[in-house]
Design an enzyme around this catalytic site. Structure first.
Site, PDB file in Angstrom:
ATOM      1  NE  ARG A 194      -2.406  -7.278  -4.532  1.00  0.00           N
ATOM      2  CZ  ARG A 194      -3.100  -7.588  -3.479  1.00  0.00           C
ATOM      3  NH1 ARG A 194      -2.579  -7.903  -2.356  1.00  0.00           N
ATOM      4  NH2 ARG A 194      -4.428  -7.500  -3.333  1.00  0.00           N
ATOM      5  CG  HIS A 247      -1.998  -1.207   1.464  1.00  0.00           C
ATOM      6  ND1 HIS A 247      -2.034  -1.798   2.618  1.00  0.00           N
ATOM      7  CD2 HIS A 247      -2.869  -1.482   0.512  1.00  0.00           C
ATOM      8  CE1 HIS A 247      -3.066  -2.732   2.413  1.00  0.00           C
ATOM      9  NE2 HIS A 247      -3.402  -2.401   1.028  1.00  0.00           N
ATOM     10  CB  SER A 252      -4.205  -6.736   4.171  1.00  0.00           C
ATOM     11  OG  SER A 252      -3.844  -5.302   3.820  1.00  0.00           O
ATOM     12  CE  LYS A 305     -13.828  -7.070   3.457  1.00  0.00           C
ATOM     13  NZ  LYS A 305     -12.905  -6.213   2.780  1.00  0.00           N
TER      14      LYS A 305
END
Ligand code: ADP
Length: 151
Positions: free
Chosen positions: A96, A23, A133, A47
Site C-alpha cells: 500500500r 485483498h 483489516s 495473536k
C-alpha cells in the site's frame, strides 16, 4: 497435460481478519500470473483475532466460490516452510505504501536467501490504499458501518 513441475503456485499469506476489498483486488490481479493461488491464513497463538479462523475461511471461500485456481487454508509456523510443503515457488503480497515496503523487504530477502522462495508484490489499486483489516476492526469495535471496505 502440464506436469506438476510447471505449475506456478503462489501462497498469499495473511491474517485476513477480515478479508477486505484490498485483498480481493490483489488476488484478482494476481490470478493471470499464477496457475494456483493458495490463500493461507497464518495462525499465531499469541495473536487475538476478531473473527474466528472458521469465520475468516468461510468469508474468503464465499468470495472465491467457483474459482478453481483459488484454494483457502490455514497454516502454523514459517510461511516459507508452508510454501515448501505446498510446492509453491512464490509468496504473493500487496503493497500500500512505503511502510508496507519497508516491512516486507527484509522478510522477502530472507525468504529468498534462506528458503529459495521468491516474493511477488503488487502495488495496491489507489482506490483501496486506505483499506486495512485493522481499520475494519476499529470500525467494527465501535459499531460503525464497514460494509464499503469488505467484499
Ligand atoms: P498481515 O497480518 O500479514 O499484515 P493482512 O491480512 O493484513 O496480513 O494482509 C495480507 C496481505 O494483504 C499483505 O501483503 C498486505 O500488505 C496486503 N494488503 C492488506 N490490505 C491491502 C490493501 N488495502 N491493498 C493491497 N494489499 C493489501
Amino acid at each position: 497435460m502440464v506436469s506438476e513441475h510447471y505449475i506456478r503456485r503462489a501462497v498469499f499469506p495473511g491474517s485476513f481478519d477480515p478479508i477486505t476489498l484490498g485483498h480481493v483486488d490483489i488476488i484478482n490481479r494476481a490470478l493471470p500470473l499464477f496457475d494456483e493461488i493458495i490463500i493461507a491464513i497464518g495462525v499465531n497463538a499469541a495473536k487475538n483475532y476478531m473473527w474466528t479462523l472458521e469465520e475468516r475461511i468461510a468469508k474468503i471461500e464465499a468470495v472465491f466460490k467457483g474459482n478453481l485456481k483459488v484454494k483457502v487454508t490455514s497454516y502454523k509456523g514459517l510461511t516459507a516452510a508452508f510454501c515448501k510443503k505446498e510446492n509453491a515457488q512464490f509468496i504473493l503480497r500487496g503493497l500500500r505504501n512505503t511502510a508496507d515496503f519497508t516491512y516486507e523487504q527484509t522478510i522477502a530477502q530472507a525468504n529468498e536467501k534462506v528458503n529459495g522462495v521468491d516474493s511477488v508484490f503488487l502495488i495496491c489499486s489507489p482506490e483501496y490504499s486506505h483499506i486495512s483489516s485493522s481499520i475494519v476492526r476499529d470500525i467494527a469495535r465501535n459499531d460503525g458501518d464497514y460494509s464499503s471496505l469488505i467484499p
